[in-house]
Design an enzyme around this catalytic site. Sequence first.
Site, PDB file in Angstrom:
ATOM      1  N   LYS A 107      -5.641  11.537  -2.286  1.00  0.00           N
ATOM      2  CA  LYS A 107      -5.749  10.157  -1.616  1.00  0.00           C
ATOM      3  C   LYS A 107      -6.624  10.208  -0.743  1.00  0.00           C
ATOM      4  CE  LYS A 107      -1.045   8.874  -2.611  1.00  0.00           C
ATOM      5  NZ  LYS A 107       0.447   8.106  -2.024  1.00  0.00           N
TER       6      LYS A 107
ATOM      7  N   ASP B 181       0.796   1.740  -0.826  1.00  0.00           N
ATOM      8  CA  ASP B 181       2.205   2.211  -0.291  1.00  0.00           C
ATOM      9  C   ASP B 181       2.564   1.169   0.961  1.00  0.00           C
ATOM     10  OD1 ASP B 181       2.298   4.033  -2.074  1.00  0.00           O
ATOM     11  OD2 ASP B 181       1.212   5.714  -0.658  1.00  0.00           O
TER      12      ASP B 181
END
Length: 288
Positions: A76, A112
């Site tokens: 990420k 997220d």
Amino acid sequence: MAAGVTPRAQDKPKACVIGWPVSHSRSPLIHGYWLDQLRIEGSYERAEVPAADFSSFMANFARLGYSGGNVTLPHKEAAFHHCVRATETACCLKAVNTLWFEGGQLQGDNTDVDGFTAALDQEAPGWDLVPGHAVVIGAGGAARAIVYALKQRGLRRILVVNRTKARAASIAAMFGQPVEVADESALQQSLTDAALLVNTTSLGMAGQPALSIDLAPLPLEATVSDIVYIPLETELIKAAKTQGLRAVPGISMLLHQAVPGFERWFGVRPAVSTELRSLIEAEIRAAR
Ligand code: ATR
């Protein structure tokens, strides 16, 4: 940050989840369900890429025909540095989980954040109107996204509690007010007058110790959220339900964080339906 090449317009859109390992990812099932339901001619696949190969994979990403993809552990942060542009959220977190192209240039977002709040909004509407502070357990990447989400939502006080206090302190330093560090020994006491408790650690996950916490001090209006989704109902979520609290299990965030990527790659905003949730739940139960 690097530039990309847009896939040919006549190609059917194709996306993937990039990670190492990636065999456990439920993303292909989620996006495959939406592609079927919406009768879109496209595909979504797994791309198992070790850290050492990530840069060369990204250099070829568009040439491989991808319209974009999801990024999972451990890529990420590295993926963020490959983006030509990133959303404000991703720039703040310096981590992306969703990639797409605009004008041939790679873009990144961290869904997220909105995935977390969308899950709470759907399953515990009005959670953010309950007076009281939030208690976030854990201080990893997931905690950063959730603390950011809570700050953006305007919560007045966010306490971060973590086994390694220094990591909680670095989150508090990163975001400033209203984020504070609380000692692990004060966790129990911090639940009095809390409106929200979130577990962002791996505690409670299958094969891990349970998160040992007594929810009794929480007010009845409080919401309890767990990012762990295997098992579907963690001991924390069970305890919250038993106590009559609103409980948001990790599966909900998993489904909601997938929505923006699908819309970017395939052009339609999909819904997180009861049918989709049942399908993924059944698959998780069957895999255990
Ligand atoms: P992610 O990026 O997915 O959030 P991470 O960075 O590995 O993952 O963070 C995992 C979190 O779970 C951390 O807060 C970790 O605590 P430490 O910072 O002390 O390592 C927490 N965690 C994992 N196992 C734990 C355990 N057995 N007891 C307490 N906390 C634990």
